[in-house]
Design a protein around this motif. Structure first.
Motif, PDB file in Angstrom:
ATOM      1  N   GLY A   1       0.686  -1.142  -0.168  1.00 51.77           N
ATOM      2  CA  GLY A   1      -0.008  -0.076  -0.260  1.00 51.77           C
ATOM      3  C   GLY A   1       1.313   1.166   0.229  1.00 51.77           C
TER       4      GLY A   1
ATOM      5  N   ALA B   1       1.312   4.323  -2.797  1.00 51.52           N
ATOM      6  CA  ALA B   1       1.266   4.979  -3.049  1.00 51.52           C
ATOM      7  C   ALA B   1       2.173   6.062  -3.017  1.00 51.52           C
TER       8      ALA B   1
ATOM      9  N   MET C   1      -4.271   5.803  -5.806  1.00 52.94           N
ATOM     10  CA  MET C   1      -4.205   6.127  -4.376  1.00 52.94           C
ATOM     11  C   MET C   1      -5.018   5.697  -3.877  1.00 52.94           C
TER      12      MET C   1
ATOM     13  N   THR D   1      -4.858   3.450  -0.292  1.00 54.00           N
ATOM     14  CA  THR D   1      -4.966   3.282   0.775  1.00 54.00           C
ATOM     15  C   THR D   1      -5.736   1.937   1.185  1.00 54.00           C
TER      16      THR D   1
ATOM     17  N   LEU E   1      -3.532  -0.731   2.506  1.00 53.99           N
ATOM     18  CA  LEU E   1      -3.195  -0.420   3.828  1.00 53.99           C
ATOM     19  C   LEU E   1      -4.255  -0.510   4.451  1.00 53.99           C
ATOM     20  N   ILE E   2      -5.158  -0.121   4.645  1.00 55.41           N
ATOM     21  CA  ILE E   2      -6.283  -0.278   5.779  1.00 55.41           C
ATOM     22  C   ILE E   2      -6.288  -1.937   5.453  1.00 55.41           C
TER      23      ILE E   2
END
Length: 123
Positions: A8, A12, A46, A50, A53-54
């Motif tokens: 992630g 990003a 992007m 994200t 990442l979550i």
């Protein structure tokens, strides 16, 4: 968990770099139509960086959830197919590359559904 946080964060970073490249390096080389396509690729990259990442954080709470794991991999595949095809389309203007984009979009949709199901199941 760590894998998705790293993936992630890399995506990003790439989204920021590619956005800056588009805004500064391509603004005089692409017409407005193709520059807008480039921006769409960056935006979706992007959003889904994200999302990945979550997923990494959710796996810290539910480490055995295959739903979250599949969601993360589908988001990555979606970035490659959706955003990647838009980047290539912008640079090459080869129209058939646009046929790949919806496959990436379906990967994104499936990933979000799996995240929803994983959250319902785990929490």
């Amino acid at each position: 968990m760590k894998t998705f946080i790293v993936i992630g964060a890399i995506n990003a970073f790439l989204a920021v770099a590619l956005g800056a490249f588009g805004a500064h390096g391509l603004k005089d080389r692409l017409d407005a139509h193709y520059l807008e396509i480039w921006k769409t690729g960056v935006t979706y990259q992007m959003f889904h960086a994200t999302g990945i990442l979550i997923i990494g954080l959710l796996l810290g709470k539910a480490a055995t959830s295959s739903l979250f794991t599949w969601s993360g991999w589908l988001m990555l595949v979606g970035i490659i197919l959706f955003s990647g095809s838009l980047y290539l389309l912008s640079l090459t203007k080869i129209g058939p590359l646009g046929a790949i984009t919806p496959i990436g979009g379906v990967c994104f949709l499936a990933a979000w559904v799996l995240m929803i199901l994983g959250a319902i199941k785990q929490f």
